[in-house]
Design a protein around this motif. Structure first.
Motif, PDB file in Angstrom:
ATOM      1  N   PRO A 252       0.790  -1.235   0.000  1.00  0.00           N
ATOM      2  CA  PRO A 252       0.000   0.000   0.000  1.00  0.00           C
ATOM      3  C   PRO A 252       0.821   1.283   0.000  1.00  0.00           C
ATOM      4  CG  PRO A 252      -0.880  -1.593   1.569  1.00  0.00           C
ATOM      5  CD  PRO A 252       0.444  -2.128   1.117  1.00  0.00           C
ATOM      6  N   ASP A 253       2.110   1.189   0.311  1.00  0.00           N
ATOM      7  CA  ASP A 253       2.954   2.381   0.309  1.00  0.00           C
ATOM      8  C   ASP A 253       3.643   2.618  -1.035  1.00  0.00           C
ATOM      9  OD1 ASP A 253       4.430   0.050   0.715  1.00  0.00           O
ATOM     10  OD2 ASP A 253       6.004   1.078   1.856  1.00  0.00           O
ATOM     11  N   SER A 254       3.196   1.918  -2.066  1.00  0.00           N
ATOM     12  CA  SER A 254       3.791   2.073  -3.393  1.00  0.00           C
ATOM     13  C   SER A 254       3.392   3.398  -4.028  1.00  0.00           C
ATOM     14  CB  SER A 254       3.352   0.931  -4.313  1.00  0.00           C
ATOM     15  OG  SER A 254       3.856  -0.317  -3.869  1.00  0.00           O
ATOM     16  N   LEU A 255       4.247   3.862  -4.951  1.00  0.00           N
ATOM     17  CA  LEU A 255       3.955   5.021  -5.789  1.00  0.00           C
ATOM     18  C   LEU A 255       3.984   4.550  -7.244  1.00  0.00           C
ATOM     19  CD1 LEU A 255       3.573   8.086  -6.259  1.00  0.00           C
ATOM     20  CD2 LEU A 255       6.075   8.291  -6.303  1.00  0.00           C
ATOM     21  N   VAL A 256       2.870   4.744  -7.942  1.00  0.00           N
ATOM     22  CA  VAL A 256       2.752   4.299  -9.328  1.00  0.00           C
ATOM     23  C   VAL A 256       2.572   5.516 -10.223  1.00  0.00           C
ATOM     24  CG1 VAL A 256       1.431   2.908 -10.969  1.00  0.00           C
ATOM     25  CG2 VAL A 256       1.738   2.102  -8.611  1.00  0.00           C
ATOM     26  N   THR A 257       3.438   5.637 -11.227  1.00  0.00           N
ATOM     27  CA  THR A 257       3.357   6.751 -12.171  1.00  0.00           C
ATOM     28  C   THR A 257       3.185   6.186 -13.576  1.00  0.00           C
ATOM     29  OG1 THR A 257       4.769   8.137 -10.790  1.00  0.00           O
ATOM     30  CG2 THR A 257       4.529   8.782 -13.093  1.00  0.00           C
ATOM     31  N   TYR A 258       2.083   6.534 -14.196  1.00  0.00           N
ATOM     32  CA  TYR A 258       1.810   6.137 -15.571  1.00  0.00           C
ATOM     33  C   TYR A 258       2.267   7.240 -16.520  1.00  0.00           C
ATOM     34  CZ  TYR A 258      -1.460   2.644 -13.629  1.00  0.00           C
ATOM     35  OH  TYR A 258      -2.023   1.596 -12.952  1.00  0.00           O
ATOM     36  N   VAL A 259       2.770   6.833 -17.689  1.00  0.00           N
ATOM     37  CA  VAL A 259       3.204   7.793 -18.706  1.00  0.00           C
ATOM     38  C   VAL A 259       2.667   7.355 -20.060  1.00  0.00           C
ATOM     39  CG1 VAL A 259       5.177   8.879 -19.852  1.00  0.00           C
ATOM     40  CG2 VAL A 259       5.333   8.273 -17.423  1.00  0.00           C
ATOM     41  N   ASP A 260       2.067   8.282 -20.790  1.00  0.00           N
ATOM     42  CA  ASP A 260       1.642   8.002 -22.158  1.00  0.00           C
ATOM     43  C   ASP A 260       1.539   9.340 -22.890  1.00  0.00           C
ATOM     44  OD1 ASP A 260       0.110   5.179 -23.331  1.00  0.00           O
ATOM     45  OD2 ASP A 260       0.041   7.005 -24.548  1.00  0.00           O
ATOM     46  N   ASN A 261       1.688   9.286 -24.210  1.00  0.00           N
ATOM     47  CA  ASN A 261       1.616  10.514 -25.003  1.00  0.00           C
ATOM     48  C   ASN A 261       0.333  10.605 -25.808  1.00  0.00           C
ATOM     49  OD1 ASN A 261       2.147   8.551 -26.916  1.00  0.00           O
ATOM     50  ND2 ASN A 261       3.586   9.805 -28.093  1.00  0.00           N
ATOM     51  N   ASP A 262      -0.611   9.709 -25.531  1.00  0.00           N
ATOM     52  CA  ASP A 262      -1.858   9.646 -26.279  1.00  0.00           C
ATOM     53  C   ASP A 262      -2.937  10.452 -25.564  1.00  0.00           C
ATOM     54  OD1 ASP A 262      -4.549   8.493 -27.044  1.00  0.00           O
ATOM     55  OD2 ASP A 262      -3.267   7.382 -28.436  1.00  0.00           O
ATOM     56  N   ALA A 263      -3.582  11.364 -26.288  1.00  0.00           N
ATOM     57  CA  ALA A 263      -4.599  12.219 -25.669  1.00  0.00           C
ATOM     58  C   ALA A 263      -5.783  11.421 -25.142  1.00  0.00           C
ATOM     59  CB  ALA A 263      -5.082  13.260 -26.688  1.00  0.00           C
ATOM     60  N   VAL A 264      -6.158  10.347 -25.838  1.00  0.00           N
ATOM     61  CA  VAL A 264      -7.253   9.490 -25.375  1.00  0.00           C
ATOM     62  C   VAL A 264      -6.888   8.855 -24.045  1.00  0.00           C
ATOM     63  CG1 VAL A 264      -8.632   7.450 -25.917  1.00  0.00           C
ATOM     64  CG2 VAL A 264      -7.988   9.023 -27.742  1.00  0.00           C
TER      65      VAL A 264
ATOM     66  N   PRO B 247      13.795   9.887 -23.170  1.00  0.00           N
ATOM     67  CA  PRO B 247      14.125   9.481 -21.789  1.00  0.00           C
ATOM     68  C   PRO B 247      14.467  10.646 -20.869  1.00  0.00           C
ATOM     69  CG  PRO B 247      15.162   7.990 -23.353  1.00  0.00           C
ATOM     70  CD  PRO B 247      14.591   9.113 -24.154  1.00  0.00           C
ATOM     71  N   ASP B 248      15.239  11.613 -21.347  1.00  0.00           N
ATOM     72  CA  ASP B 248      15.625  12.729 -20.481  1.00  0.00           C
ATOM     73  C   ASP B 248      14.397  13.475 -19.972  1.00  0.00           C
ATOM     74  OD1 ASP B 248      18.250  12.061 -20.867  1.00  0.00           O
ATOM     75  OD2 ASP B 248      18.659  13.650 -22.322  1.00  0.00           O
ATOM     76  N   GLU B 249      13.436  13.717 -20.848  1.00  0.00           N
ATOM     77  CA  GLU B 249      12.224  14.433 -20.454  1.00  0.00           C
ATOM     78  C   GLU B 249      11.393  13.605 -19.476  1.00  0.00           C
ATOM     79  OE1 GLU B 249      10.003  15.719 -23.837  1.00  0.00           O
ATOM     80  OE2 GLU B 249      11.756  16.655 -24.811  1.00  0.00           O
ATOM     81  N   ILE B 250      11.288  12.312 -19.745  1.00  0.00           N
ATOM     82  CA  ILE B 250      10.489  11.444 -18.873  1.00  0.00           C
ATOM     83  C   ILE B 250      11.115  11.355 -17.484  1.00  0.00           C
ATOM     84  CG2 ILE B 250       9.661   9.089 -18.497  1.00  0.00           C
ATOM     85  CD1 ILE B 250       8.162  10.644 -20.681  1.00  0.00           C
ATOM     86  N   VAL B 251      12.418  11.183 -17.428  1.00  0.00           N
ATOM     87  CA  VAL B 251      13.099  11.082 -16.131  1.00  0.00           C
ATOM     88  C   VAL B 251      12.923  12.375 -15.337  1.00  0.00           C
ATOM     89  CG1 VAL B 251      15.356  10.888 -15.017  1.00  0.00           C
ATOM     90  CG2 VAL B 251      14.730   9.322 -16.870  1.00  0.00           C
ATOM     91  N   ALA B 252      13.060  13.526 -15.995  1.00  0.00           N
ATOM     92  CA  ALA B 252      12.888  14.805 -15.307  1.00  0.00           C
ATOM     93  C   ALA B 252      11.461  14.960 -14.789  1.00  0.00           C
ATOM     94  CB  ALA B 252      13.240  15.953 -16.249  1.00  0.00           C
ATOM     95  N   ALA B 253      10.479  14.609 -15.618  1.00  0.00           N
ATOM     96  CA  ALA B 253       9.082  14.738 -15.203  1.00  0.00           C
ATOM     97  C   ALA B 253       8.743  13.756 -14.087  1.00  0.00           C
ATOM     98  CB  ALA B 253       8.165  14.513 -16.402  1.00  0.00           C
ATOM     99  N   ALA B 254       9.255  12.523 -14.189  1.00  0.00           N
ATOM    100  CA  ALA B 254       8.989  11.527 -13.151  1.00  0.00           C
ATOM    101  C   ALA B 254       9.616  11.939 -11.832  1.00  0.00           C
ATOM    102  CB  ALA B 254       9.512  10.166 -13.592  1.00  0.00           C
ATOM    103  N   SER B 255      10.811  12.513 -11.888  1.00  0.00           N
ATOM    104  CA  SER B 255      11.464  13.005 -10.671  1.00  0.00           C
ATOM    105  C   SER B 255      10.638  14.104 -10.023  1.00  0.00           C
ATOM    106  CB  SER B 255      12.867  13.518 -10.990  1.00  0.00           C
ATOM    107  OG  SER B 255      13.691  12.484 -11.483  1.00  0.00           O
TER     108      SER B 255
END
Length: 265
Positions: free
Chosen positions: A96-108, A133-141
């Protein structure tokens, strides 16, 4: 059927909506259904089996990482439309203490994900392109993923939508190089070895969709795990990766989708 939203092109087949159609969902339009039915025809119906096995593989991998490996951070790239057995549901059930981050570039995907996930601070959605990858890593951070603690990087059924000219191996390597020790990567990918002609024909259908499709031979798929220690049983047909005791046999025998889990040493 989903309602049309501003900015959505419903006349071009969309790979996320086609996947939803294979799974029996409701978020698709006539163009998606027509393209998906052509893929079903080319695969003699096995594509539905393949996507179900893909979801089951994802569920087993997340459960293994959360319950057995102590992973508490999950970064799901190319996540697709929310459906049953989502990553956050499985991870939070076992940790229950997990952090889940979803990433997608699709507007739907973004519209549906934000509506579904709103309100739980443990689950986040980022709109971004896994090919950067650089953008995703920065945003995820910025969203709370700590790159000094183990992370589960999920690349499930998405790399076969990255063409060779965009260097999919290099993309995976860029993510690998920023993952701390003890992190894991989960990958599934369509394999061209058993049915090369059908996979080539499927590529033609997806060529008219919003993303190209390129099945690859098993040797190429294995290269995505360079720099990782493979978790047993290695890179295998999805139904062979730590199958459940009550798993049903496949109608068509070998499943032309491979998957595996690797650990960053």
């Amino acid at each position: 059927m989903t309602e049309q939203a501003p900015g959505f092109d419903v006349t071009q087949p969309n790979v996320a909506r086609m996947y939803d159609y294979y799974l029996g969902g409701k978020n698709h339009f006539p163009a998606d259904r027509a393209a998906a039915e052509r893929i079903i025809e080319l695969s003699e119906g096995h594509v539905r089996e393949a996507v179900r096995e893909n979801r089951a593989f994802l569920g087993r991998a997340v459960r293994y990482l959360a319950a057995e490996c102590g992973i508490r951070q999950f970064l799901d790239l190319g996540a697709g439309l929310p459906t049953q057995g989502n990553v956050h549901e499985i991870a939070l059930e076992h940790a229950p203490d997990s952090l889940v981050t979803y990433v997608d570039n699709d507007a739907v995907v973004a519209a549906h994900a934000r509506a579904l996930l709103e309100g739980d601070p443990r689950v986040r959605f980022l709109e971004g392109d896994l090919r950067r990858p650089d953008e995703i890593v920065a945003a995820a951070s910025a969203a709370g993923i700590a790159f000094d603690r183990p992370i589960a990087l999920l690349l499930v059924a998405c790399l076969h939508f990255v063409p060779d000219e965009e260097d999919p191996e290099g993309i995976v390597a860029a993510y690998r190089d920023v993952l701390p020790s003890g992190s894991h990567v989960v990958i599934s990918h369509a394999c061209s070895d058993p049915v090369p002609e059908a996979m080539a024909a499927a590529g033609g259908v997806y060529g008219r969709a919003n993303a190209p499709f390129e099945a690859r031979p098993a040797a190429r798929i294995a290269r995505f795990f360079d720099g990782f220690d493979m978790v047993e049983p290695g890179t295998v047909s999805l139904n062979e990766w730590r199958p459940e005791l009550d798993a049903l046999p496949l109608r068509g025998g070998f499943l032309p989708v491979l998957g595996g889990v690797g650990r960053r040493p």
